[in-house]
Motif scaffolding. Structure first.
Motif, PDB file in Angstrom:
ATOM      1  N   CYS A 126       0.859  -1.183   0.000  1.00 11.12           N
ATOM      2  CA  CYS A 126       0.000   0.000   0.000  1.00 11.12           C
ATOM      3  C   CYS A 126       0.897   1.235   0.000  1.00 11.12           C
ATOM      4  CB  CYS A 126      -0.902  -0.005   1.232  1.00 11.12           C
ATOM      5  SG  CYS A 126      -2.075  -1.370   1.240  1.00 11.12           S
ATOM      6  N   ASP A 133      -2.030   6.199   1.248  1.00 13.69           N
ATOM      7  CA  ASP A 133      -3.236   5.393   1.461  1.00 13.69           C
ATOM      8  C   ASP A 133      -3.337   4.843   2.882  1.00 13.69           C
ATOM      9  OD1 ASP A 133      -3.891   5.799  -1.201  1.00 13.69           O
ATOM     10  OD2 ASP A 133      -3.058   3.885  -1.860  1.00 13.69           O
ATOM     11  N   ARG A 193      -6.218   6.685  -4.230  1.00 17.76           N
ATOM     12  CA  ARG A 193      -7.266   5.744  -3.826  1.00 17.76           C
ATOM     13  C   ARG A 193      -8.296   6.360  -2.892  1.00 17.76           C
ATOM     14  NH1 ARG A 193      -5.768  -0.007  -4.398  1.00 17.76           N
ATOM     15  NH2 ARG A 193      -7.455  -0.318  -2.935  1.00 17.76           N
ATOM     16  N   ASP A 225      -9.554   5.135  -7.917  1.00 16.24           N
ATOM     17  CA  ASP A 225      -8.438   5.554  -8.760  1.00 16.24           C
ATOM     18  C   ASP A 225      -7.136   5.055  -8.129  1.00 16.24           C
ATOM     19  OD1 ASP A 225      -6.458   6.860 -10.193  1.00 16.24           O
ATOM     20  OD2 ASP A 225      -7.224   8.878  -9.806  1.00 16.24           O
ATOM     21  N   ARG A 226      -6.307   4.348  -8.881  1.00 17.87           N
ATOM     22  CA  ARG A 226      -5.063   3.803  -8.320  1.00 17.87           C
ATOM     23  C   ARG A 226      -4.059   4.896  -7.955  1.00 17.87           C
ATOM     24  NH1 ARG A 226      -3.819  -2.052 -10.106  1.00 17.87           N
ATOM     25  NH2 ARG A 226      -5.887  -2.747 -10.706  1.00 17.87           N
ATOM     26  N   GLN A 227      -4.146   6.037  -8.599  1.00 20.00           N
ATOM     27  CA  GLN A 227      -3.218   7.132  -8.302  1.00 20.00           C
ATOM     28  C   GLN A 227      -3.555   7.805  -6.970  1.00 20.00           C
ATOM     29  OE1 GLN A 227      -0.510   7.674 -10.162  1.00 20.00           O
ATOM     30  NE2 GLN A 227      -1.186   5.900 -11.321  1.00 20.00           N
TER      31      GLN A 227
END
Length: 176
Positions: free
Chosen positions: A44, A48, A168, A164-166
């Motif tokens: 992670c 995050d 989260r 969104d992965r950028q």
């Protein structure tokens, strides 16, 4: 638009959390470096890292402001000590707390009562505060000994899971 059909309402996945500031992120990063991570593990990102207080789930976008207003509860600052590195089922590597401070339990219970008052279903399992360090980490090796992460908690936040992965997660409102 068909007048017989209700309008499509955008849902937002929300949760309440303790959000890690830069000094806590630095401690967590130092701790994470002490693990042995397997190939295929998905760490992670520091941005995050958080401790979930309550998962709220999907909420109509037009209800978020009402929900946010109803989640301000009395708060007593405290320190949380994260000192329990564990592997959980489904490949989660976490850092938990061997002792849950009474002010954290009080906050958890007050927020649960506020959520129920807002007609939000609340988790019934025992509360286990933790930070998820990595996913797909079933073969990871936790450090045998490590310095505890000292987390001075000054507030909590209502957080949006963006998908969104950028980025989260995005804090919608902070409560101090």
């Amino acid at each position: 638009m068909d007048p017989g059909k209700p309008p499509v309402t955008r849902k937002q996945r929300l949760f309440l959390a303790l959000d890690a500031d830069a000094p806590v992120q630095a401690q967590l990063a130092a701790h994470a470096k002490q693990w042995t991570w397997p190939v295929g593990c998905v760490p992670c990102q520091p941005a995050d890292w958080h401790i979930t207080l309550h998962f709220i789930g999907a909420v109509d976008a037009d209800q978020v402001e009402r929900l946010a207003a109803g989640l301000a509860v009395p708060f007593q600052p405290f320190e949380l000590v994260l000192d329990l590195p564990l592997l959980w089922p489904h490949g989660l590597a976490i850092l938990g707390a061997s002792v849950v401070p009474p002010p954290l339990l009080a906050l958890y219970e007050q927020l649960g009562a506020a959520l129920r008052g807002l007609d939000v279903t609340v988790e019934t399992r025992p509360y286990q505060p933790h930070v998820t360090l990595a996913r797909h980490a079933g073969a990871a090796i936790a450090p045998a000994a490590s310095t505890p992460v000292l987390w001075p908690v000054q507030g909590y936040a209502l957080v949006l899971s963006t998908g969104d992965r950028q980025q989260r997660y995005r804090v919608i409102q902070k409560y101090r």
